[in-house]
Design a protein around this motif. Structure first.
Motif, mmCIF file in Angstrom:
data_model
loop_
_atom_site.group_PDB
_atom_site.id
_atom_site.type_symbol
_atom_site.label_atom_id
_atom_site.label_comp_id
_atom_site.label_asym_id
_atom_site.label_seq_id
_atom_site.Cartn_x
_atom_site.Cartn_y
_atom_site.Cartn_z
ATOM 1 N N ARG A 139 0.815 -1.224 0.000
ATOM 2 C CA ARG A 139 0.000 0.000 0.000
ATOM 3 C C ARG A 139 0.847 1.273 0.000
ATOM 4 O O ARG A 139 0.302 2.380 0.056
ATOM 5 C CB ARG A 139 -0.941 -0.007 1.210
ATOM 6 N N GLY A 140 2.160 1.096 -0.003
ATOM 7 C CA GLY A 140 3.043 2.267 -0.085
ATOM 8 C C GLY A 140 3.034 3.133 1.163
ATOM 9 O O GLY A 140 3.130 4.356 1.085
ATOM 10 N N GLY A 142 5.177 2.548 3.734
ATOM 11 C CA GLY A 142 6.489 2.421 4.371
ATOM 12 C C GLY A 142 6.519 1.383 5.471
ATOM 13 O O GLY A 142 7.182 1.581 6.490
#
Ligand code: HEM
Length: 146
Positions: A139-140, A142
């Motif tokens: 989902r980006g 981090g």
């Protein structure tokens, strides 16, 4: 150091919680269908509820330590900050409430097919909410797999 230990515990415990929810739902499904060999559902219900509550406690502690949670109006414009400031905590608290209500509403019928069916519905709804609120690495946001 304390924050890293919390983060790794919170991240790793997700798998244990998901596994315990799946196991509990399989048991409820079999009991709801009247399988006589599956009757002792309380331990499965309790273990997943306790794991969920531990995740909430770890999460709430991290909420005040994480660099990704920033209490500022600008956070709503940044998808990572908004996710951890409102979306993750909000959905997870709702899921924890649903699991707890499911447990308390079925306390006296837990070992009957009717009680198992009710539990299955509560736990399934919470499970879907949890899956949708987990910050999966793809989902980006981090985050990591463990
Ligand atoms: C009220 C409940 C919760 C709160 C307040 C909360 C809070 C947080 C916060 C602040 C972070 C960001 C940590 C960081 O990267 O600095 C985080 C990450 C995460 N949370 Fe939660 N959490 C809650 C419930 C849950 C539950 C129930 C699960 C799992 C089923 C979960 C799974 C995760 C995962 C997988 C991460 C990413 C960890 C990583 O970076 O590898 N959280 N949570």
């Amino acid at each position: 150091m304390f924050y890293t230990i919390l983060l790794k515990s919170h991240s790793g415990l997700r798998w244990v919680l998901l596994a315990s929810l799946i196991l509990a739902m399989v048991k409820y499904y079999r009991a709801a269908r009247g399988n006589r060999h599956v009757q002792r559902l309380v331990p499965y219900t309790l273990i997943s509820m306790i794991l969920m509550h531990i995740q909430v406690l770890l999460g709430l502690t991290m909420y005040y330590l994480s660099p990704k949670v920033i209490f500022a109006a600008e956070s709503m414009k940044n998808s990572v900050h908004r996710f951890f400031l409102v979306e993750h905590i909000g959905l997870m608290i709702i899921a924890a409430i649903i699991i707890t209500i499911g447990y308390s509403k079925t306390k006296n019928q837990v070992n009957t097919p009717y009680g198992a069916k009710k539990l299955l519905i509560y736990y399934f709804v919470a499970f879907i909410l949890i899956l949708s609120a987990i910050p999966w690495p793809f989902r980006g946001l981090g985050t990591a797999w463990i």
